[in-house]
Motif scaffolding. Sequence first.
Motif, PDB file in Angstrom:
ATOM      1  N   PRO A 101       9.749  11.068 -38.199  1.00 20.77           N
ATOM      2  CA  PRO A 101      10.346   9.726 -38.106  1.00 20.77           C
ATOM      3  C   PRO A 101      11.028   9.368 -39.428  1.00 20.77           C
ATOM      4  O   PRO A 101      10.386   9.294 -40.466  1.00 20.77           O
ATOM      5  CB  PRO A 101       9.142   8.827 -37.832  1.00 20.77           C
ATOM      6  N   TYR A 102      12.321   9.156 -39.384  1.00 19.61           N
ATOM      7  CA  TYR A 102      13.091   8.961 -40.612  1.00 19.61           C
ATOM      8  C   TYR A 102      13.768   7.600 -40.610  1.00 19.61           C
ATOM      9  O   TYR A 102      13.990   6.987 -39.557  1.00 19.61           O
ATOM     10  CB  TYR A 102      14.131  10.067 -40.779  1.00 19.61           C
ATOM     11  N   ASP A 103      14.097   7.153 -41.819  1.00 20.19           N
ATOM     12  CA  ASP A 103      14.875   5.926 -41.976  1.00 20.19           C
ATOM     13  C   ASP A 103      16.366   6.226 -42.056  1.00 20.19           C
ATOM     14  O   ASP A 103      17.196   5.408 -41.662  1.00 20.19           O
ATOM     15  CB  ASP A 103      14.429   5.187 -43.243  1.00 20.19           C
ATOM     16  N   ARG A 104      16.663   7.403 -42.590  1.00 19.90           N
ATOM     17  CA  ARG A 104      18.065   7.798 -42.743  1.00 19.90           C
ATOM     18  C   ARG A 104      18.150   9.303 -42.581  1.00 19.90           C
ATOM     19  O   ARG A 104      17.301  10.044 -43.085  1.00 19.90           O
ATOM     20  CB  ARG A 104      18.594   7.361 -44.100  1.00 19.90           C
ATOM     21  N   CYS A 105      19.185   9.788 -41.901  1.00 13.60           N
ATOM     22  CA  CYS A 105      19.372  11.224 -41.692  1.00 13.60           C
ATOM     23  C   CYS A 105      20.836  11.569 -41.908  1.00 13.60           C
ATOM     24  O   CYS A 105      21.729  10.933 -41.335  1.00 13.60           O
ATOM     25  CB  CYS A 105      18.947  11.614 -40.273  1.00 13.60           C
ATOM     26  N   SER A 106      21.079  12.550 -42.758  1.00 14.76           N
ATOM     27  CA  SER A 106      22.442  13.003 -43.035  1.00 14.76           C
ATOM     28  C   SER A 106      22.477  14.519 -42.922  1.00 14.76           C
ATOM     29  O   SER A 106      21.756  15.214 -43.646  1.00 14.76           O
ATOM     30  CB  SER A 106      22.883  12.566 -44.431  1.00 14.76           C
ATOM     31  N   ILE A 107      23.287  15.031 -42.002  1.00 19.01           N
ATOM     32  CA  ILE A 107      23.365  16.470 -41.745  1.00 19.01           C
ATOM     33  C   ILE A 107      24.808  16.911 -41.947  1.00 19.01           C
ATOM     34  O   ILE A 107      25.714  16.483 -41.227  1.00 19.01           O
ATOM     35  CB  ILE A 107      22.897  16.799 -40.321  1.00 19.01           C
ATOM     36  N   MET A 108      25.029  17.751 -42.956  1.00 17.17           N
ATOM     37  CA  MET A 108      26.367  18.275 -43.253  1.00 17.17           C
ATOM     38  C   MET A 108      26.477  19.651 -42.633  1.00 17.17           C
ATOM     39  O   MET A 108      25.779  20.586 -43.032  1.00 17.17           O
ATOM     40  CB  MET A 108      26.584  18.351 -44.757  1.00 17.17           C
TER      41      MET A 108
END
Length: 313
Positions: A100-107
């Motif tokens: 469970p995340y607050d922010r997710c960034s996948i490049m």
Amino acid sequence: MLSPAKTLVSAPASYCLFQDPWWLDAVAPDGWSEAVVRKGDEVVARMPYVASRKYGTLSITRPRLTPTLGPWHRTTGAKSVKRLRTEKDNIEALLDQLPPYDRCSIMCHPNLVNLLPFHWAGFQLAVKYTYRFPDLSDLDAIWKGFAENIRSDIRKSQKHVGIECDLGTSQFIATYTKTFQRQGRNSPVSPAFLERLDDVLARRGRRRQLFAVDGKRRIHAAVYMVWDDRCAYYLMGGGDPELRNSGATSLLLWNAIQHAATVSNSFDFEGSMLEPVERFFRAFGAVQTPYYQAHRINSRVLRLAAAFWGRAA
């Protein structure tokens, strides 16, 4: 959260060097995990990531000096309709395994073009650009494709500096950090981090440090390249601000491209979205290549902050 499988798998189009477990161990020792989809005993999809907690929020990101990551899919040779359906199912299964995340960034790697499953999962998609030579078999054609100012810089630089390899990580770090010092910024990575990564890459024969050195033993610029058998990458570089006009960086990049042709099939400048950097890379005549970032914010506080700073900008 599942225990990391950290399984080295075969390399389809969506594979890149930065997904390899040994790379991740070097840049994020004991700090990375991965979501994995299996069919029986076979890994059919995986997505490495780093989960970091700061100020009470959990972010899913990628490690430092790891330009792209994203999902890997096993190559099956299936027809497009089945392949796209399988990719959708795989990405949904991978995302379900994230903590469970607050922010997710996948490049994502440039070869991963089907990001619709991220969109359907509530992610915002942003396009980025790099420059690539997809085929290094004809270096004469690559040279002829350079802008005239790049060829002029290379010829000028050849009169004043020579190229030396692997003068030591401490020398590279000293040159690399000068660029940030000139900009009044700190280096994004510590010397200890670079030394650890360099040791791993050197033992595997996957890197080269290139230095432009003049007759007074002054280092004008340095370039650090890494590779696998599919692609070589300009990972980082720097130069002496007082010697910026010697054309040494152009010379080093040309040498890096030439070396890449002996160890890999393509070359990636790891392009920047900063206009002056993009202009410099574009002048080498490589192919402008899009890649994609999938980004999602679950935290209401972070969404409000992002909206505020977006309006302020």
